[in-house]
Design a protein around this motif. Structure first.
Motif, PDB file in Angstrom:
ATOM      1  N   SER A 229      -5.895  29.192 -16.556  1.00 38.68           N
ATOM      2  CA  SER A 229      -6.171  28.185 -17.574  1.00 38.68           C
ATOM      3  C   SER A 229      -6.148  26.816 -16.913  1.00 38.68           C
ATOM      4  CB  SER A 229      -5.117  28.257 -18.682  1.00 38.68           C
ATOM      5  OG  SER A 229      -5.459  27.402 -19.759  1.00 38.68           O
ATOM      6  N   ILE A 230      -6.509  25.800 -17.669  1.00 40.01           N
ATOM      7  CA  ILE A 230      -6.377  24.437 -17.166  1.00 40.01           C
ATOM      8  C   ILE A 230      -5.277  23.748 -17.948  1.00 40.01           C
ATOM      9  CG2 ILE A 230      -8.769  24.321 -16.409  1.00 40.01           C
ATOM     10  CD1 ILE A 230      -9.343  22.504 -18.805  1.00 40.01           C
ATOM     11  N   TRP A 231      -4.666  22.768 -17.301  1.00 35.18           N
ATOM     12  CA  TRP A 231      -3.559  22.044 -17.913  1.00 35.18           C
ATOM     13  C   TRP A 231      -3.621  20.602 -17.436  1.00 35.18           C
ATOM     14  CZ3 TRP A 231      -1.028  23.626 -21.902  1.00 35.18           C
ATOM     15  CH2 TRP A 231       0.145  22.998 -22.290  1.00 35.18           C
ATOM     16  N   PRO A 232      -3.338  19.644 -18.321  1.00 31.39           N
ATOM     17  CA  PRO A 232      -3.379  18.247 -17.896  1.00 31.39           C
ATOM     18  C   PRO A 232      -2.454  18.003 -16.699  1.00 31.39           C
ATOM     19  CG  PRO A 232      -3.205  18.383 -20.285  1.00 31.39           C
ATOM     20  CD  PRO A 232      -3.000  19.778 -19.750  1.00 31.39           C
ATOM     21  N   GLN A 233      -2.965  17.297 -15.719  1.00 24.36           N
ATOM     22  CA  GLN A 233      -2.232  17.070 -14.476  1.00 24.36           C
ATOM     23  C   GLN A 233      -0.952  16.278 -14.708  1.00 24.36           C
ATOM     24  OE1 GLN A 233      -4.727  16.254 -11.133  1.00 24.36           O
ATOM     25  NE2 GLN A 233      -3.212  14.924 -10.196  1.00 24.36           N
ATOM     26  N   ASP A 234      -0.921  15.441 -15.733  1.00 19.59           N
ATOM     27  CA  ASP A 234       0.235  14.578 -15.948  1.00 19.59           C
ATOM     28  C   ASP A 234       1.308  15.200 -16.845  1.00 19.59           C
ATOM     29  OD1 ASP A 234      -1.198  14.466 -18.305  1.00 19.59           O
ATOM     30  OD2 ASP A 234      -1.134  12.281 -18.495  1.00 19.59           O
ATOM     31  N   ARG A 235       1.179  16.479 -17.172  1.00 18.99           N
ATOM     32  CA  ARG A 235       2.166  17.158 -18.018  1.00 18.99           C
ATOM     33  C   ARG A 235       2.820  18.290 -17.243  1.00 18.99           C
ATOM     34  NH1 ARG A 235      -0.647  18.738 -23.454  1.00 18.99           N
ATOM     35  NH2 ARG A 235       1.436  19.561 -23.818  1.00 18.99           N
ATOM     36  N   ASP A 236       4.055  18.601 -17.607  1.00 19.01           N
ATOM     37  CA  ASP A 236       4.733  19.758 -17.026  1.00 19.01           C
ATOM     38  C   ASP A 236       3.992  21.019 -17.419  1.00 19.01           C
ATOM     39  OD1 ASP A 236       6.709  18.135 -15.938  1.00 19.01           O
ATOM     40  OD2 ASP A 236       8.092  18.453 -17.609  1.00 19.01           O
ATOM     41  N   ASN A 237       4.019  22.005 -16.537  1.00 17.25           N
ATOM     42  CA  ASN A 237       3.376  23.284 -16.852  1.00 17.25           C
ATOM     43  C   ASN A 237       4.018  23.903 -18.084  1.00 17.25           C
ATOM     44  OD1 ASN A 237       1.795  23.046 -14.608  1.00 17.25           O
ATOM     45  ND2 ASN A 237       2.881  24.565 -13.409  1.00 17.25           N
ATOM     46  N   PRO A 238       3.216  24.625 -18.865  1.00 18.30           N
ATOM     47  CA  PRO A 238       3.812  25.360 -19.977  1.00 18.30           C
ATOM     48  C   PRO A 238       4.710  26.470 -19.427  1.00 18.30           C
ATOM     49  CG  PRO A 238       1.478  25.903 -19.754  1.00 18.30           C
ATOM     50  CD  PRO A 238       1.775  24.821 -18.773  1.00 18.30           C
ATOM     51  N   PRO A 239       5.706  26.891 -20.188  1.00 11.00           N
ATOM     52  CA  PRO A 239       6.594  27.964 -19.712  1.00 11.00           C
ATOM     53  C   PRO A 239       5.802  29.214 -19.314  1.00 11.00           C
ATOM     54  CG  PRO A 239       7.466  26.976 -21.715  1.00 11.00           C
ATOM     55  CD  PRO A 239       6.085  26.408 -21.522  1.00 11.00           C
ATOM     56  N   GLY A 240       6.148  29.762 -18.157  1.00 13.00           N
ATOM     57  CA  GLY A 240       5.520  30.983 -17.684  1.00 13.00           C
ATOM     58  C   GLY A 240       4.253  30.770 -16.868  1.00 13.00           C
ATOM     59  N   TRP A 241       3.847  29.535 -16.657  1.00 14.41           N
ATOM     60  CA  TRP A 241       2.632  29.230 -15.908  1.00 14.41           C
ATOM     61  C   TRP A 241       2.995  28.441 -14.652  1.00 14.41           C
ATOM     62  CZ3 TRP A 241      -2.322  30.663 -17.599  1.00 14.41           C
ATOM     63  CH2 TRP A 241      -2.362  31.254 -18.863  1.00 14.41           C
ATOM     64  N   THR A 242       2.296  28.726 -13.553  1.00 12.03           N
ATOM     65  CA  THR A 242       2.531  28.020 -12.295  1.00 12.03           C
ATOM     66  C   THR A 242       1.214  27.455 -11.777  1.00 12.03           C
ATOM     67  OG1 THR A 242       2.230  30.059 -11.020  1.00 12.03           O
ATOM     68  CG2 THR A 242       4.485  29.490 -11.638  1.00 12.03           C
ATOM     69  N   ASP A 243       1.320  26.462 -10.912  1.00 14.59           N
ATOM     70  CA  ASP A 243       0.117  25.873 -10.318  1.00 14.59           C
ATOM     71  C   ASP A 243      -0.597  26.895  -9.446  1.00 14.59           C
ATOM     72  OD1 ASP A 243       0.567  23.428 -11.486  1.00 14.59           O
ATOM     73  OD2 ASP A 243       1.381  22.492  -9.689  1.00 14.59           O
ATOM     74  N   GLU A 244      -1.901  26.954  -9.594  1.00 11.68           N
ATOM     75  CA  GLU A 244      -2.741  27.812  -8.760  1.00 11.68           C
ATOM     76  C   GLU A 244      -3.159  27.064  -7.507  1.00 11.68           C
ATOM     77  OE1 GLU A 244      -6.886  29.276  -7.684  1.00 11.68           O
ATOM     78  OE2 GLU A 244      -6.186  27.312  -8.290  1.00 11.68           O
ATOM     79  N   GLY A 245      -3.196  25.736  -7.588  1.00 11.25           N
ATOM     80  CA  GLY A 245      -3.497  24.928  -6.417  1.00 11.25           C
ATOM     81  C   GLY A 245      -4.731  24.062  -6.539  1.00 11.25           C
ATOM     82  N   PHE A 246      -5.569  24.286  -7.541  1.00 11.36           N
ATOM     83  CA  PHE A 246      -6.799  23.508  -7.675  1.00 11.36           C
ATOM     84  C   PHE A 246      -6.596  22.412  -8.710  1.00 11.36           C
ATOM     85  CE2 PHE A 246     -10.982  22.410  -9.182  1.00 11.36           C
ATOM     86  CZ  PHE A 246     -11.749  22.414  -8.031  1.00 11.36           C
ATOM     87  N   ARG A 247      -7.109  21.214  -8.422  1.00 16.96           N
ATOM     88  CA  ARG A 247      -7.044  20.067  -9.332  1.00 16.96           C
ATOM     89  C   ARG A 247      -8.400  19.386  -9.382  1.00 16.96           C
ATOM     90  NH1 ARG A 247      -1.500  18.713 -10.043  1.00 16.96           N
ATOM     91  NH2 ARG A 247      -0.200  19.857  -8.591  1.00 16.96           N
ATOM     92  N   GLY A 248      -8.699  18.791 -10.532  1.00 10.99           N
ATOM     93  CA  GLY A 248      -9.946  18.051 -10.663  1.00 10.99           C
ATOM     94  C   GLY A 248     -10.242  17.747 -12.113  1.00 10.99           C
TER      95      GLY A 248
END
Length: 67
Positions: free
Chosen positions: A18-37
């Motif tokens: 999924s995508i998530w706003p860069q300026d917010r903490d990840n939702p519980p249970g989700w981790t960064d995949e490494g791609f931003r844009g």
């Protein structure tokens, strides 16, 4: 940056993306995949890398049944 909202690609324990706003903490249970844009860039990346949308638990169950 040009003021366009920036996102990052996140992934959960089922390998769902999924995508998530860069300026917010990840939702519980989700981790960064490494791609931003931008939103479009992140969605294009997801379309490229997440080619099997079957959840990990289902893939593992099916593989177990076949062995």
């Amino acid at each position: 940056m040009n003021g366009e909202m920036q996102y990052r690609v996140v992934v959960n324990h089922e390998d769902q993306h999924s995508i998530w706003p860069q300026d917010r903490d990840n939702p519980p249970g989700w981790t960064d995949e490494g791609f931003r844009g931008s939103k479009d860039e992140c969605l294009a990346h997801i379309a490229e890398v997440w080619t099997d949308i079957t959840p990990r638990s289902v893939r593992e169950a099916l593989a177990h049944r076949q062995s």
